[in-house]
Each structure stands twice: as structure tokens, then as C-alpha cells.
Enzyme design. Structure first.
Site, PDB file in Angstrom:
ATOM      1  N   CYS A  86       0.489  -0.832  13.040  1.00 42.42           N
ATOM      2  CA  CYS A  86       1.530  -0.802  12.006  1.00 42.42           C
ATOM      3  C   CYS A  86       1.721   0.639  11.550  1.00 42.42           C
ATOM      4  O   CYS A  86       0.891   1.502  11.840  1.00 42.42           O
ATOM      5  CB  CYS A  86       1.163  -1.709  10.833  1.00 42.42           C
ATOM      6  SG  CYS A  86      -0.269  -1.187   9.871  1.00 42.42           S
ATOM      7  N   HIS A 132       0.815  -1.204   0.000  1.00 41.47           N
ATOM      8  CA  HIS A 132       0.000   0.000   0.000  1.00 41.47           C
ATOM      9  C   HIS A 132       0.851   1.257   0.000  1.00 41.47           C
ATOM     10  O   HIS A 132       2.005   1.258   0.422  1.00 41.47           O
ATOM     11  CB  HIS A 132      -0.974   0.022   1.185  1.00 41.47           C
ATOM     12  CG  HIS A 132      -0.374  -0.390   2.493  1.00 41.47           C
ATOM     13  ND1 HIS A 132      -0.266  -1.702   2.876  1.00 41.47           N
ATOM     14  CD2 HIS A 132       0.136   0.326   3.523  1.00 41.47           C
ATOM     15  CE1 HIS A 132       0.285  -1.786   4.078  1.00 41.47           C
ATOM     16  NE2 HIS A 132       0.538  -0.558   4.494  1.00 41.47           N
TER      17      HIS A 132
END
Length: 265
Positions: A192, A67
Site C-alpha cells: 500500500c 494514518h
């Protein structure tokens, strides 16, 4: 917003055959560019590869969720690839990736898409769902599988609220079930750096593992949309031990004196 609002036929490949991780990422980025979601392909590419250098987005079980979140993204989007023969993606479990979802997130305060992407991340922990995606014969069928699962699955907030000491009992009745004194109760925090995919996949993975061991668990997630299912003082006090699965900063003082395991997400 539904998951299929972020994914269209132009950004789906069911016959991808990259020979390397770099080639897989570049093919996925090209699919994303086809969908018109990004205004600067090279800028987006740099962000995706920079994220990959932090830690692999090959999360295991044949799945990768690379991503990029940056100004090169016009509007949130997804690109998807089924890689029948698999590709080495330096995954956490060493297995080749056969299903890849690339995420494009705009660098804006409007985070309506984050819950959608987080929900997809948790859905990808469902083996039957991913099996169906890998076996889809057309892009239309691929989208239908996602839309059906999206309709059936709970939202991230609802899903996380179920992972509690009482609800984990999956009581035969709707009334709360008293937890026995010797039952094991775990609390956990996942986080994260980007806070889009791995945070929620880790939460789902912990919940599945706890269930397999007949333990009860509550997981706090600290993603881009903020902290969800936040642990209370009572949760922490009652917990037998703590699991921290994070590659981002987590407030730790509240766990002083508790047995604790700390690992990367």
C-alpha cells in the site's frame, strides 16, 4: 518496542460516538494531540485526510486504521476509539466502523516503530482480540488486552516466515512435510502507499482465506520497512497462480507467464 509504548490512556476513548467519518477522524486526531505526539495538529490533520482520499482506511469487519506520516509528528504514536454504535466509514465491506486505531508516524529514517505498527495491523485480523478490545471497560483494561496479545503473538518477520508452502501444513511433527503434487500453492504480494497497516492486514487476510480453502500460500509484503518474506524464483516457479494486492508499485516482470489476479489492497 511494544505496541503499548505507542499508546497511552490519554489517547484512548471507549465511549466515542461520532456521527460521520469526518467527525470520527477529527476526534481521533484530537486524542492524538492530547498524547503530545504531534507538533502541528493541522499539518497532521491534512496528511490524515489526504491519505483517506487515496482510498478508505476502513478495512472491513468494523475496523479502520487511518494514518498520517509527516514532519508534523514528533514521535510515533497511536490513538484508539471504540465506537459502540458504529459510524459509516465508507469501509470496503460497507459495514460501520466500531474500532478505530489512528497511527502517527514521523517522516524520519528511524523506522523502529514500523514493525510494531505492522504487528498491530495483523493482530487486528484476530476476531477474538478485537472483540475483547471492543468490550474493554477501562483504558487500563484496553491496554492490558493489547499487551497480553503482543506478548503472545509472533513478530511480523516470524509470522510471515510461517506462511510458506511447507509450514502451512501445520505439520504434526516439526520435520518438513512433503507437499503433494496436486496441492494448490499460491504466492502473493501486498503493498500500500504508506506501507504501514494495509500491507500487513492484506497479507494476514490472504493467509486466512487460503487456509480456509485448504491452500498453501506465501505472501511477500512491501511496506515502509522494505520487502519482507521475499518470493524466490523457486516459489514463483512452483506457484499455481499469483495474487497481487497492491496500491503501490510491485516488480511484475518475475511473474511473466504465470496465472495472475491483480486487485487493490
Amino acid at each position: 518496542m511494544r505496541i503499548t509504548d505507542l499508546l497511552d490512556k490519554r489517547s484512548i476513548s471507549l465511549t466515542a460516538a461520532p456521527k460521520s467519518k469526518e467527525e470520527a477522524l477529527n476526534e481521533a486526531i484530537a486524542l492524538m494531540a492530547e498524547s503530545g505526539k504531534i507538533n502541528d495538529t493541522e499539518g497532521y490533520r491534512r496528511q490524515v485526510f489526504a491519505r483517506e482520499e487515496e482510498s478508505t482506511t476502513g478495512v472491513g469487519e468494523g475496523i479502520a486504521i487511518p494514518h498520517g506520516k509527516c514532519a508534523a509528528v514528533n514521535r510515533p504514536g497511536l490513538a484508539a476509539m471504540v465506537i459502540k454504535d458504529g459510524v459509516d466509514f465508507e469501509s470496503l465491506d460497507g459495514e460501520p466502523v466500531t474500532l478505530l486505531f489512528l497511527i502517527a508516524a514521523p517522516d524520519t529514517k528511524d523506522n523502529v516503530h514500523l514493525d510494531v505498527l505492522s504487528k498491530l495491523s495483523m493482530m487486528l485480523m484476530d476476531e477474538e482480540f478485537t472483540k475483547n478490545l471492543r468490550n474493554a471497560s477501562t483504558a487500563e483494561e484496553f491496554l492490558e488486552i493489547i499487551d497480553k496479545a503482543d506478548e503472545e503473538k509472533k513478530s511480523v518477520d516470524e509470522r510471515l516466515s510461517d506462511i510458506t508452502k511447507a509450514d502451512a501444513k501445520e505439520a504434526k511433527e516439526k520435520e518438513p512435510v512433503e507437499v503433494k503434487k496436486d496441492d494448490v500453492f499460491i504466492v502473493a504480494v501486498t503493498a500500500c502507499p504508506t506501507g504501514i497497516a494495509h500491507t500487513y492486514m492484506a497479507a494476514e487476510g490472504l493467509e486466512k482465506a487460503a487456509k480456509a480453502k485448504n491452500c498453501y500460500i506465501k505472501v511477500e509484503t512491501r511496506g515502509s520497512g522494505g520487502a519482507k518474506n521475499v518470493l524466490t524464483d523457486k516459489d514463483i516457479e512452483e506457484a499455481d497462480f499469483i495474487i497481487i494486492a497492491a496500491d503501490a508499485k510491485v516488480p511484475m516482470e518475475r511473474f511473466d507467464g504465470k496465472k495472475l489476479i491483480e486487485r487493490q489492497v
